[in-house]
Design a protein around this motif. Structure first.
Motif, short mmCIF file in Angstrom:
data_model
loop_
_atom_site.label_atom_id
_atom_site.label_comp_id
_atom_site.label_asym_id
_atom_site.label_seq_id
_atom_site.Cartn_x
_atom_site.Cartn_y
_atom_site.Cartn_z
N ASP B 171 31.23 51.81 9.53
CA ASP B 171 30.91 53.09 8.81
C ASP B 171 29.81 53.59 9.22
O ASP B 171 29.68 54.72 9.56
N ARG B 172 28.76 52.79 9.36
CA ARG B 172 27.28 53.36 9.97
C ARG B 172 27.58 53.96 11.40
O ARG B 172 27.09 54.88 11.57
N LEU B 173 28.35 53.32 12.27
CA LEU B 173 28.54 53.93 13.33
C LEU B 173 29.13 55.35 13.21
O LEU B 173 29.01 56.28 14.06
N ILE B 174 30.01 55.40 12.47
CA ILE B 174 30.98 56.68 12.17
C ILE B 174 29.97 57.72 11.51
O ILE B 174 29.60 58.91 12.41
N ASP B 175 29.20 57.17 10.71
CA ASP B 175 28.09 58.15 10.22
C ASP B 175 27.15 58.89 11.44
O ASP B 175 26.73 59.86 11.59
N LEU B 176 26.85 57.76 12.06
CA LEU B 176 25.97 58.21 13.27
C LEU B 176 26.41 59.04 14.45
O LEU B 176 25.80 59.86 14.54
N SER B 177 27.70 58.77 14.42
CA SER B 177 28.68 59.88 15.40
C SER B 177 28.61 61.25 14.64
O SER B 177 28.34 62.19 15.36
N ARG B 178 28.81 61.15 13.40
CA ARG B 178 28.87 62.53 12.72
C ARG B 178 27.36 63.27 12.72
O ARG B 178 27.47 64.44 12.89
N ASP B 179 26.36 62.50 12.66
CA ASP B 179 25.23 62.97 12.53
C ASP B 179 24.58 63.32 13.89
O ASP B 179 23.90 64.46 13.69
N THR B 180 24.93 62.76 14.75
CA THR B 180 24.30 62.97 16.21
C THR B 180 25.34 63.83 17.05
O THR B 180 24.98 64.52 17.98
N GLY B 181 26.44 63.79 16.66
CA GLY B 181 27.61 64.67 17.37
C GLY B 181 27.93 63.74 18.54
O GLY B 181 28.73 64.25 19.54
N GLN B 194 43.69 38.79 16.54
CA GLN B 194 42.90 38.26 15.75
C GLN B 194 43.88 37.02 15.09
O GLN B 194 45.06 37.12 14.48
N PHE B 195 43.19 35.61 14.74
CA PHE B 195 44.04 34.74 14.28
C PHE B 195 43.24 33.91 12.85
O PHE B 195 43.85 33.12 12.52
N GLU B 196 42.35 34.88 12.58
CA GLU B 196 41.54 34.18 11.36
C GLU B 196 40.72 35.30 10.48
O GLU B 196 40.46 36.10 11.34
N GLY B 197 40.86 35.33 9.16
CA GLY B 197 40.12 36.04 8.41
C GLY B 197 40.81 37.50 8.30
O GLY B 197 41.92 37.53 8.82
N GLU B 198 40.22 38.50 7.33
CA GLU B 198 40.81 39.50 7.28
C GLU B 198 40.48 40.62 8.47
O GLU B 198 39.15 40.80 8.80
N PRO B 199 41.48 41.45 8.85
CA PRO B 199 41.03 42.21 9.82
C PRO B 199 40.33 43.64 9.38
O PRO B 199 40.26 43.82 8.13
N ALA B 200 39.48 44.02 10.22
CA ALA B 200 38.80 45.43 9.51
C ALA B 200 39.40 46.39 10.57
O ALA B 200 40.03 46.30 11.25
N ARG B 201 39.50 47.65 9.72
CA ARG B 201 40.12 48.81 10.58
C ARG B 201 39.29 49.16 11.72
O ARG B 201 38.04 49.18 11.74
N PRO B 202 39.88 49.39 12.87
CA PRO B 202 39.07 50.05 13.98
C PRO B 202 38.27 51.41 13.69
O PRO B 202 38.68 52.12 12.57
N LEU B 203 37.43 51.87 14.59
CA LEU B 203 36.57 53.05 14.32
C LEU B 203 37.59 54.06 14.30
O LEU B 203 37.66 54.97 13.47
N VAL B 204 38.66 54.35 15.06
CA VAL B 204 39.51 55.30 15.17
C VAL B 204 40.33 55.66 14.03
O VAL B 204 40.59 56.74 13.61
N ALA B 205 40.39 54.74 13.30
CA ALA B 205 41.16 54.99 12.08
C ALA B 205 40.20 55.49 10.74
O ALA B 205 40.80 55.92 9.93
N ARG B 206 39.01 55.45 11.18
CA ARG B 206 38.09 55.95 10.08
C ARG B 206 37.82 57.36 10.28
O ARG B 206 37.40 58.12 9.52
#
Lengths: 380, 380
Positions: B171-181, B194-206
């Protein structure tokens, strides 16, 4: 621009002389299926894994080059993902943003892109269907300061002009490279499709130290392989490998192994015999129909190989302006302007490899009619 | 450097943890043979001809992206000849010789090459096996003048570190991209493993408007396909097409159609289940053997997916200097320095996907022994 044109002209009902597609009915579908099945059965996972240049394929390509008179060692064969990638890699190797390149005035846009993506200074040399490349102009462009980084030429069955360089012109290009130190880039996707006359040896056969040679399996086996090769002096190979790694890592191990099996089984010669015979017949028919239907004063090439006829129409006909009318009438071509940074408005490229005899008959009669209407228009 | 190392370590008798090769015994040889035979029988010459992006494959990739939470239209799927070509095309799209890029300090050399081939100014951000990417440092690098043209990140199963970014970091990377362009380039060859744990959504999904996403079939189907894809905002597509045309014209129609048949037949899910289970077991065994054999003070990642463990050895061990000793002893790895422009001398990347359990047992015991000898040496 060209790809957009080709997309438009691929609409159903259009007879298209626009593309550069091999005759689909000749594509070696069964032989390729056989070879793929054999490679996957014999080589198993190695055929699907990462894989460096496949030595047997390098050796087979060196043999092919020897048949053209070029004494090439297998280690000097650099596998590419097609001729366009070869051009791109050669462009990256030789050029930087401030450097100059010597090019034909009429040239396949992929050649221009590969070099002018890097070069600000594209020195364009006059070429036409009667005389081919103007070698005095090449010499002048090559000796101008700053020295260019490359002279890019298509010696055999030039796209779009269909012309080839003679023996004396080839020797002169080699001398020019020796005198100026400027390397030659020899783009040769069509040289294997000669159906008439005596073949001339490629530039790389005359002086391998001065030439980067680009070959392709797109026109000789199938475009979908995305496989070709480059021959270059050995001292360039470390740099070439770094560039290849950065652009797409490597060329498919599966395709390389299957191509090797295709060549080992002798399919290439059988296939090329059929292709050459068919293209010869189609070229004959195309120039006959042009003579019959096109306006008086039209000049055209009668290529001894390759896929394209270039037609120069009488002054006053603008092939770019006429294209919508032609498409409306159900026929398409590439206007000469698509191959030139300026000019070419009175010319067109016509492909003869992809059209059936019936399509050619109807299409060129229609096109002749359209061109006559263009001639009747008042000069614009 | 890395490819040369991998070539050396491919010598018979060497147990190599150096490469990034999928487990060969899992490669879908029979399924691929079946699909190729079917495509050539059903599609005939169209499968060997020139061919634009294949719409059914674009739709299937859009479906795959939706399973990762990204709402992607088929027309936004740009077919590439593998992830490395995606990086190269993104680099050409975004960069020019004077522009800056923000990169991990440790990064797959192909990522660095794709951007620093164009950028003079590579702003390297600290990252390590414990904390992953230092986001404060990313923010500082992204806001420095001149503004960088891209922030390149590998959110899932980073190569070489094996770490993944958490939800908050994404989320912070997305915010940073929005703030800086500044656009984000999301390199995701491993996210499907991924073979273990909960997957996180990729950046492009955000935020699809801020991200160029790069995917690959090399690790999920087979490296030899040389097929991958890119997802980008629609306004970039005209430029992307021109670049693709200039670098290799197009990606193999045969491979595209066969991949589409492979996906339609449901082979991907079955294949990925096997791959994930196998890699999970191998990861477990590798970290167990590292804990058992490596010197006290070693830290390592325990990746929840992908192919690589990163091990940070105690100060005083120089993994580059020790490599010849390791190869002499019959075992190979990639020294950390190969992934960094400076530093990394105490670290190494170890691949767990390609090694059989027996090779892993022997190889890591041997490597542990070599590392202990390195530790015993006098400093400097």
């Amino acid at each position: 621009m060209m790809r957009e044109l080709i997309a438009v002209t691929a609409r159903p009902g259009i007879i298209s002389f626009a593309g550069g597609l091999p005759a689909p009915e000749l594509l070696p579908v069964e032989a390729w299926a056989e070879c793929t099945a054999r490679v996957l059965a014999d080589d198993g996972p190695r055929a699907l894994q990462y894989g460096p240049p496949f030595p047997p394929l390098q050796a087979q390509i060196a043999d092919l080059m020897r048949r053209r008179g070029a004494d090439v060692a297998p280690e000097q064969v650099f596998i590419t993902s097609g001729c366009q990638q070869g051009l791109h890699i050669a462009g990256r190797l030789l050029m930087d943003p401030d450097s100059a390149v010597v090019l034909d005035r009429y040239v396949f846009p992929g050649v221009r892109q590969a070099f002018t993506g890097f070069a600000r200074d594209a020195r364009e040399v006059p070429s036409d269907v009667a005389g081919g490349l103007d070698l005095d102009a090449v010499a002048a462009a090559a000796t101008r300061r700053p020295a260019p980084r490359a002279i890019a030429v298509v010696p055999d069955f030039h796209n779009p002009l269909g012309v080839s360089l003679g023996e004396a012109a080839r020797d002169r290009l080699i001398d020019l490279s020796r005198d100026t130190g400027v390397p030659l880039v020899e783009d040769d996707p069509y040289g294997w499709l000669q159906f008439e006359g005596e073949p001339a040896r490629p530039l790389v056969a005359r002086d391998p130290d001065r030439v980067i040679y680009l070959g392709s399996f797109s026109k000789t086996v199938a475009p979908a392989l995305r496989a070709g090769w480059l021959v270059a002096p050995p001292h360039l190979f470390d740099k070439l490998r770094v560039i290849k790694e950065s652009v797409d890592l490597e060329t498919s191990a599966l395709i390389q192994r299957t191509l090797s099996a295709f060549l080992a089984a002798g399919h290439l010669d059988a296939h090329l015999s059929r292709v050459r015979a068919t293209y010869h017949t189609r070229r004959d028919r195309m120039v006959d129909l042009i003579a019959r239907h096109f306006p008086a004063g039209t000049r055209w090439s009668a290529p001894r190989g390759g896929m394209f006829v270039w037609a120069e129409l009488p002054e006053g006909i603008d092939t770019l302006a006429l294209l919508p009318t032609a498409i409306e009438a159900g026929v398409a071509y590439i206007p000469g302007a698509a191959f030139a940074s300026t000019g070419g408005h009175h010319a067109m490229r016509l492909n003869f490899s992809n059209a059936s005899p019936e399509a050619m008959e109807t299409g060129l009669a229609t096109l002749g009619h359209v061109l006559h209407t263009g001639l009747d228009r008042p000069p614009g």
